[in-house]
Design an enzyme around this catalytic site. Structure first.
Site, PDB file in Angstrom:
ATOM      1  N   LYS A   9      15.246  17.166-102.829  1.00  0.00           N
ATOM      2  CA  LYS A   9      15.092  17.949-104.282  1.00  0.00           C
ATOM      3  C   LYS A   9      16.485  17.841-104.795  1.00  0.00           C
ATOM      4  O   LYS A   9      17.570  17.659-104.011  1.00  0.00           O
ATOM      5  CB  LYS A   9      14.620  19.342-104.082  1.00  0.00           C
ATOM      6  CG  LYS A   9      15.586  20.246-103.281  1.00  0.00           C
ATOM      7  CD  LYS A   9      16.673  20.838-104.080  1.00  0.00           C
ATOM      8  CE  LYS A   9      17.691  21.668-102.999  1.00  0.00           C
ATOM      9  NZ  LYS A   9      19.032  21.756-103.543  1.00  0.00           N
ATOM     10  N   ASP A 137      14.891  27.244 -99.887  1.00  0.00           N
ATOM     11  CA  ASP A 137      14.256  26.017-100.498  1.00  0.00           C
ATOM     12  C   ASP A 137      13.027  25.559 -99.978  1.00  0.00           C
ATOM     13  O   ASP A 137      12.481  24.508-100.195  1.00  0.00           O
ATOM     14  CB  ASP A 137      15.453  24.891-100.368  1.00  0.00           C
ATOM     15  CG  ASP A 137      16.735  25.054-100.993  1.00  0.00           C
ATOM     16  OD1 ASP A 137      16.495  25.722-102.290  1.00  0.00           O
ATOM     17  OD2 ASP A 137      17.687  24.682-101.039  1.00  0.00           O
TER      18      ASP A 137
END
Ligand code: C5P
Length: 300
Positions: A9, A137
């Site tokens: 990401k 995350d």
């Protein structure tokens, strides 16, 4: 055996909103999955242990690895799998300590794989709760695509109607930034009291997201304010990329920087030209999904 893709990401926006009593920070982010991805092959092991093999020798293969921790977490929750050995082979493409959630993606991939093949029946919400126990995350790594993330990063609202982006991700070799250090330094320097005044405007630009240009006009990362002064190699790389792209930004707590490009060919050329003995670079594009099972053989 099950094969899982675990995409990296980037953070198109990362604003630190405030301290939390648990030591973390409340954040406002726009997170985006990209095509740079690890591949994990997960199978039952011959002994009762958890065995990890990784193509990158710098990655820990013991209890410090989030893939290992994911197995431990599921074994605690589901005693019926507690004495089954698990073997995980990681084909590592996402650079470590890069601010790309590479480790988080591996943890998310193992949660997804074992929930599926062992038919544990965890719902998306239950999986996301377990994911957050592994790291801030990890819930996004599971969901993927593009989402506004608040709280520690786990409160996720998917964003649609956003342009597909072509990017270069680059990293100064041998540079690793500690995420905990970056947040602690931000807090110690009380930088939140001196936040730029145009953050609401940048956020609006970003979410108006009609083109790569509008996205570029909304890029922001609060952690640059502590990391760039301390790591000149990252600051120089960002400047260099910014000069040759629509806009550049550090991802997460670094050390990776990404640059928005007008198209895929441009990104390929920029990645090639920026690669050097001290910089590694990848041309990538945005993805609409997070961890995904690629193959599943019943003999698992
Ligand atoms: O959750 P994770 O273990 O990935 O976070 C790594 C470190 O980043 C934490 O120990 C904390 O110092 C910092 N962090 C934070 N606030 C967040 C996410 C991470 O302070 N929302």
């Amino acid at each position: 055996m099950v094969v899982v893709l675990a995409p990296a990401k980037i953070n198109l926006f990362l604003q630190i909103i405030g301290d939390r009593p648990d030591g973390y920070h409340n954040l406002k982010m726009l997170m985006q999955s990209v095509s740079l991805a690890d591949r994990l092959m997960i199978s039952w092991g011959s002994s009762a242990g958890i065995e990890i093999e990784c193509s990158d020798p710098q990655v820990p293969t013991d209890q410090d690895n989030l893939a290992y921790k994911a197995v431990v977490l599921l074994r605690q929750r589901f005693p019926e799998i507690a004495d089954r050995g698990v073997r995980i082979v990681i084909d590592k493409q996402v650079p470590i300590a890069g601010g790309l959630a590479g480790g988080s993606g591996n943890g998310a991939a193992v949660l997804l794989a074992i929930n599926t093949v062992c038919q544990l029946g965890l719902t998306q919400t239950e999986l996301a709760d377990l994911a957050l126990e592994l790291g801030s995350d990890v819930p996004f790594s599971l969901l993927g695509g593009r989402a506004i993330a608040t709280g520690r990063g786990e409160q996720l609202t998917p964003v649609s109607n956003f342009p597909a982006l072509h990017l270069v991700i680059a990293k100064p070799k041998d540079t690793a930034v500690s995420t905990a250090w970056a947040y602690q330094t931000f807090r110690a320097q009380r930088l939140i009291d001196r936040n730029p005044s145009n953050l609401a405007e940048l956020w609006q630009n970003l979410l108006s997201g009609q083109s790569a240009e509008t996205v570029a006009s909304g890029l922001y990362n609060d952690l640059e304010r502590v990391v760039l002064p301390q790591y000149p190699a990252i600051a120089e790389l960002k400047q260099k990329l910014a000069r040759q792209s629509l806009g550049a930004l550090m991802s997460g707590s670094g050390a990776c920087v990404f640059a928005l490009c007008p198209d895929g060919d441009y990104a390929q050329q920029l990645a090639q030209s920026i690669t050097s003995p001290v910089v590694e670079a990848w041309a990538v594009s945005t993805l609409d999904h997070g961890c995904r099972i690629l193959e599943f053989t019943q003999s698992f």
